[in-house]
Scaffold this motif. Structure first.
Motif, PDB file in Angstrom:
ATOM      1  N   VAL A   1       0.847  -1.196   0.000  1.00  0.00           N
ATOM      2  CA  VAL A   1       0.000   0.000   0.000  1.00  0.00           C
ATOM      3  C   VAL A   1       0.882   1.245   0.000  1.00  0.00           C
ATOM      4  CG1 VAL A   1      -1.761   1.283   1.271  1.00  0.00           C
ATOM      5  CG2 VAL A   1      -1.807  -1.219   1.245  1.00  0.00           C
ATOM      6  N   PRO A   2       0.613   2.221  -0.897  1.00  0.00           N
ATOM      7  CA  PRO A   2       1.425   3.446  -0.928  1.00  0.00           C
ATOM      8  C   PRO A   2       1.115   4.352   0.252  1.00  0.00           C
ATOM      9  CG  PRO A   2      -0.358   3.607  -2.524  1.00  0.00           C
ATOM     10  CD  PRO A   2      -0.427   2.222  -1.939  1.00  0.00           C
ATOM     11  N   LEU A   3       2.079   4.519   1.111  1.00  0.00           N
ATOM     12  CA  LEU A   3       1.900   5.266   2.358  1.00  0.00           C
ATOM     13  C   LEU A   3       3.170   6.065   2.605  1.00  0.00           C
ATOM     14  CD1 LEU A   3      -0.286   5.109   4.786  1.00  0.00           C
ATOM     15  CD2 LEU A   3       1.416   3.710   5.930  1.00  0.00           C
ATOM     16  N   VAL A   4       3.023   7.305   3.043  1.00  0.00           N
ATOM     17  CA  VAL A   4       4.170   8.087   3.505  1.00  0.00           C
ATOM     18  C   VAL A   4       3.921   8.460   4.961  1.00  0.00           C
ATOM     19  CG1 VAL A   4       5.472  10.243   3.295  1.00  0.00           C
ATOM     20  CG2 VAL A   4       4.849   8.961   1.236  1.00  0.00           C
ATOM     21  N   ALA A   5       4.795   7.973   5.822  1.00  0.00           N
ATOM     22  CA  ALA A   5       4.713   8.287   7.250  1.00  0.00           C
ATOM     23  C   ALA A   5       5.778   9.334   7.563  1.00  0.00           C
ATOM     24  CB  ALA A   5       4.943   7.029   8.078  1.00  0.00           C
ATOM     25  N   ILE A   6       5.351  10.451   8.121  1.00  0.00           N
ATOM     26  CA  ILE A   6       6.265  11.533   8.479  1.00  0.00           C
ATOM     27  C   ILE A   6       6.362  11.595   9.997  1.00  0.00           C
ATOM     28  CG2 ILE A   6       6.673  14.028   8.385  1.00  0.00           C
ATOM     29  CD1 ILE A   6       5.082  14.033   5.733  1.00  0.00           C
ATOM     30  N   THR A   7       7.562  11.396  10.495  1.00  0.00           N
ATOM     31  CA  THR A   7       7.793  11.485  11.938  1.00  0.00           C
ATOM     32  C   THR A   7       8.853  12.551  12.202  1.00  0.00           C
ATOM     33  OG1 THR A   7       9.464   9.724  11.825  1.00  0.00           O
ATOM     34  CG2 THR A   7       7.206   9.070  12.361  1.00  0.00           C
ATOM     35  N   ALA A   8       8.875  13.045  13.421  1.00  0.00           N
ATOM     36  CA  ALA A   8       9.910  14.007  13.825  1.00  0.00           C
ATOM     37  C   ALA A   8      10.706  13.400  14.967  1.00  0.00           C
ATOM     38  CB  ALA A   8       9.290  15.325  14.239  1.00  0.00           C
ATOM     39  N   ASN A   9      11.981  13.701  14.992  1.00  0.00           N
ATOM     40  CA  ASN A   9      12.850  13.163  16.042  1.00  0.00           C
ATOM     41  C   ASN A   9      13.462  14.306  16.841  1.00  0.00           C
ATOM     42  OD1 ASN A   9      14.361  11.209  17.529  1.00  0.00           O
ATOM     43  ND2 ASN A   9      14.485   9.939  15.690  1.00  0.00           N
ATOM     44  N   VAL A  10      14.244  13.958  17.844  1.00  0.00           N
ATOM     45  CA  VAL A  10      14.921  14.983  18.638  1.00  0.00           C
ATOM     46  C   VAL A  10      15.908  15.729  17.750  1.00  0.00           C
ATOM     47  CG1 VAL A  10      14.644  13.671  20.759  1.00  0.00           C
ATOM     48  CG2 VAL A  10      16.720  13.360  19.400  1.00  0.00           C
ATOM     49  N   SER A  11      16.380  16.870  18.221  1.00  0.00           N
ATOM     50  CA  SER A  11      17.314  17.663  17.432  1.00  0.00           C
ATOM     51  C   SER A  11      18.601  16.899  17.160  1.00  0.00           C
ATOM     52  CB  SER A  11      17.633  18.978  18.151  1.00  0.00           C
ATOM     53  OG  SER A  11      16.481  19.799  18.191  1.00  0.00           O
TER      54      SER A  11
END
Length: 562
Positions: free
Chosen positions: A94-104
């Motif tokens: 399935v075409p999926l884009v997961a955007i996560t943010a991490n610590v600096s």
């Protein structure tokens, strides 16, 4: 144009035509959520009750629309809560884009608060993943992520962005998304000619259609192909709707809970044409006994799937729609009346059957199909509810059964239902669940009511983990270890507490009027249907046996189960 990383994320989403995002905010991703706030008129964000719900909603949105699903989460537990949904999308392409943010960036590797190496965690369950530490790399990485998710064999891509990269600035210039080109570079004329010769020589061809045909939007080509070569067609769970379920050539699902006609027909055929399938163990059964009289012709976009599970006599590597378009131009209509009449006779001899004196799962699904005329989008959980939805709802179009096939994710359906409805507001969308599955992520009912998303949640309540109990009943001496739920949860009151309408059904005659009422309300509704704990899914193929050994309920005594 000098923009922050967070602004670049939003502009790249707009570039890709994204207008819907599912997610949950947190500390490291706040800069992106601040920009989402400013662009609420262009991108609608749905706050789910749990990050897993966001990934399943993005998945359901993608499967039902054909677009890329997008979900977002913060670092640490936020990102790890996406993992099950990402794995679900990976197993079903399935075409999926997961955007996560991490610590600096300066905190990476120092066990900072809510730091996790989500790229390392998701490496085995993504088509590709990235960590962006420099804002200058952000736009090109996001563009690449969308390109990868949609090209070739589709799949999920994760982009992890350090918090400082969302705050720092870089030059941004709009770029039109690259055209997604169907994979044709490996389609060889020699393979096409081999396939044509095999089809011409075959007296008893059978077609098996899988998720690759759905993903490729090849329904029209599959139907033309089947008609031209006069071949019956069966499907996998992922291939539902590619062949119109009302077509006389269609024989139903293949495999562990496939129809007798499909299982016996494939066991008799002399040529099995596998279109966009990966020959899962649940489809094949014991591989040594699978289609033992047939040569296998496999068509798939992913060369790695050729000869992986089942040895082929010939294969064609390329986009399914493109391959079938070529074959259809070269094939002339061939009549195989003796073979097709034999299959039609089998369909008459071995229809799907269920008890008609009590309320059952099949009756609920069959009634739902009648009311919606097969034009709804059905999402499911996993287990008996899933199999009944596959067997007793007649799918006329692809992208209308949304279910976790490869990973078998309990708790998938409700989030996927929300995502599918958001992407298809003009169609009825119903989630079919067992009580065990519904408990997994029933908190997403609050998401549906928060946004007044008019879904219908059907809970088939047998007070047990139905499919596991079925195995315990048949293969484990009726030792029901940890499968009797005996919940004190009142699902109707739960629905009402979350702001949805709730109904309870205990008799056959109540099913149709309650379903009609629920669909007409155009608001979130839950229907609890109470059935017998020993209502089973038939037909069935026992584990590690050939699909030719398929049996129905009336065969239990002969098989030594009574």
């Amino acid at each position: 144009m000098l923009l922050t990383g967070a602004e670049i994320v939003i502009e790249c989403l707009k570039e890709q035509g994204v207008d819907t995002v599912f997610g949950y905010p947190g500390g490291t991703i706040l800069n992106i959520y601040d920009e989402l706030y400013k662009h609420a008129d262009e991108i609608t964000h749905y706050l789910t009750s749990h990050e897993q719900g966001a990934s399943h909603a993005a998945d359901g949105y993608a499967r039902s629309t054909g677009k890329v699903g997008v979900c977002m989460a913060t670092s640490g537990p936020g990102s790890t809560n996406l993992v099950t949904g990402i794995a679900t999308a990976y197993m079903d392409s399935v075409p999926l884009v997961a955007i996560t943010a991490n610590v600096s960036r300066n905190l990476l590797g120092k066990d900072a608060f809510q730091e996790i190496d989500i790229v390392g965690v998701t490496m085995p369950i993504t088509k590709h993943n990235f960590i962006v530490k420099d804002v200058k790399d952000l736009a090109k990485t996001l563009r690449k992520a969308f390109q990868i998710a949609q090209s070739g064999r589709k799949g999920p891509v994760l982009v992890d962005i350090t918090k400082d990269a969302t705050a720092n600035k870089a030059e941004y210039t709009y770029k039109k998304p690259l055209e997604i080109i169907r994979s044709t570079e490996n389609i060889l004329e020699e393979d096409i000619e081999n396939a044509l010769r095999m089809i011409q020589k075959s007296k008893k061809p059978f077609i098996l259609v899988g998720g690759g045909a759905t993903s490729s939007d090849a329904a029209e080509e599959v139907r033309e192909f089947a008609a031209k070569i006069s071949a019956p067609v069966c499907d996998t769970l992922m291939g539902k709707g590619v062949m119109d379920g009302n077509d006389p050539l269609y024989t139903g699902m293949l495999g562990m809970h496939g129809t007798k006609t499909s299982n016996l027909g494939v066991s008799e055929c002399d040529l099995l044409i596998a279109i966009g399938v990966r020959f899962s163990d649940r489809v094949v059964g014991n591989s040594k006994g699978f289609a033992r009289h047939a040569k296998i012709l496999q068509i798939d976009v992913d060369r790695a799937e050729i000869n992986k599970n089942i040895k082929t006599a010939s294969s064609i590597t390329g986009d399914v729609k493109e391959v079938l378009s070529i074959l259809n131009k070269k094939i002339e209509y061939t009549s195989r009346d003796e073979w097709t009449n034999h299959i039609l006779d089998m369909k008459e001899e071995f229809p799907l059957k269920y008890r008609e004196d009590i309320l059952t799962g099949p009756y609920i699904i069959e009634t739902l199909c009648k009311i919606t005329e097969g034009d709804a989008i059905i999402t499911t959980e996993v287990g008996q509810n899933q199999m009944w939805a596959a067997q007793y709802y007649t799918y006329k179009h692809p992208h209308t059964l949304i279910t976790s096939g490869g990973l078998g994710t309990m708790g998938f359906g409700l989030g996927a239902c929300i995502g599918a409805k958001v992407g298809n507001m003009d169609k009825p969308v119903i989630n079919i669940a067992g009580d065990g599955c519904f408990r997994m992520n029933m908190n997403e009912l609050a998401t549906a009511t928060r946004y007044d998303i008019p879904i219908v949640q059907v809970v088939i309540n047998n007070s047990v983990l139905g499919m596991v109990r079925q195995w315990q009943n048949l293969f484990y001496g009726k030792r029901y270890s940890c499968t009797t739920l005996e919940d004190k949860v009142d699902f109707v009151k739960l629905a009402e507490a979350m702001g949805a309408k709730g109904y309870r059904v205990t008799k056959r005659e109540e099913v149709e009027p309650v379903l009609r009422k629920a669909l007409a309300l155009n608001e979130p509704v839950l229907i609890e249907c109470q059935i017998d704990p020993d209502d089973k899914v038939f037909p069935m193929v026992a584990p590690n046996t050939a699909i030719s050994e398929v049996f129905a309920e009336e065969d239990l005594e002969a098989k030594g189960f009574k």
